[in-house]
Design a protein around this motif. Sequence first.
Motif, PDB file in Angstrom:
ATOM      1  N   ALA A 190       0.876  -1.172   0.000  1.00 16.07           N
ATOM      2  CA  ALA A 190       0.000   0.000   0.000  1.00 16.07           C
ATOM      3  C   ALA A 190       0.909   1.216   0.000  1.00 16.07           C
ATOM      4  CB  ALA A 190      -0.883  -0.003   1.243  1.00 16.07           C
ATOM      5  N   LEU A 191       0.377   2.333  -0.422  1.00 20.22           N
ATOM      6  CA  LEU A 191       1.152   3.563  -0.435  1.00 20.22           C
ATOM      7  C   LEU A 191       1.490   3.972   1.007  1.00 20.22           C
ATOM      8  CD1 LEU A 191       2.002   5.034  -2.929  1.00 20.22           C
ATOM      9  CD2 LEU A 191      -0.018   6.491  -2.744  1.00 20.22           C
ATOM     10  N   GLU A 192       0.478   3.997   1.852  1.00 21.83           N
ATOM     11  CA  GLU A 192       0.666   4.398   3.250  1.00 21.83           C
ATOM     12  C   GLU A 192       0.207   3.287   4.174  1.00 21.83           C
ATOM     13  OE1 GLU A 192      -0.667   8.375   4.283  1.00 21.83           O
ATOM     14  OE2 GLU A 192      -0.959   8.719   2.138  1.00 21.83           O
ATOM     15  N   ALA A 193       0.819   3.225   5.350  1.00 23.33           N
ATOM     16  CA  ALA A 193       0.427   2.220   6.320  1.00 23.33           C
ATOM     17  C   ALA A 193      -1.017   2.469   6.742  1.00 23.33           C
ATOM     18  CB  ALA A 193       1.348   2.289   7.537  1.00 23.33           C
ATOM     19  N   GLY A 194      -1.840   1.453   6.643  1.00 21.73           N
ATOM     20  CA  GLY A 194      -3.240   1.606   7.013  1.00 21.73           C
ATOM     21  C   GLY A 194      -3.492   0.970   8.364  1.00 21.73           C
ATOM     22  N   PRO A 195      -4.753   0.899   8.757  1.00 24.91           N
ATOM     23  CA  PRO A 195      -5.080   0.174   9.986  1.00 24.91           C
ATOM     24  C   PRO A 195      -4.788  -1.320   9.776  1.00 24.91           C
ATOM     25  CG  PRO A 195      -7.072   0.779   8.788  1.00 24.91           C
ATOM     26  CD  PRO A 195      -5.929   1.380   8.041  1.00 24.91           C
TER      27      PRO A 195
END
Length: 132
Positions: free
Chosen positions: A49-54
Amino acid sequence: MKGPTAVRFPSLALLTLTLAAPLAQATPAEYGEAMFRLATERGCLACHALEAGPRRSDGLPPIAPAWVEIAKRYRDDPAASERLTRTVMGGSNAAARHWAGKVGEANMPPNASVVSEREARALVNWILVLVP
Ligand code: HEC
């Protein structure tokens, strides 16, 4: 008769069209969009993913490190671009996982069958400047 040049030429021409030509004059937004599209087409985003998610709904860690996390980790490493390009092409080293404990246990498989080295380098250089 088709020689090696005849076979290679179309893919080179396509690369120039899809990467070099538009990006040479691209705005940052266009560059970002083009690289995101390339990452999607090459299947990178199936794991990253582009950014760390939950956390995932099943409670397991993410499959692969978020690219912003990769950018933060290697921001001061001038050799990162070259090394990570090779990692993308050849896959991660099972004996020396860089994200052990932070992501699931499956390695990154080699991507050389889906990206050219030039594309891998372009993707890595884009990932490395994703630090907010
Ligand atoms: C099947 C899942 C999967 C796919 C597809 C995948 N990756 Fe990865 N990637 C991983 C995993 C897992 C790691 C963490 C490896 C480790 O712990 O050393 C990783 C790590 C990385 C790293 C950091 C390597 C390091 O040494 O820190 C980069 C950069 C990267 N991937 C880019 C890409 C790009 C670009 C693509 C698409 C061409 C891609 N990945 C496709 C699973 C994947």
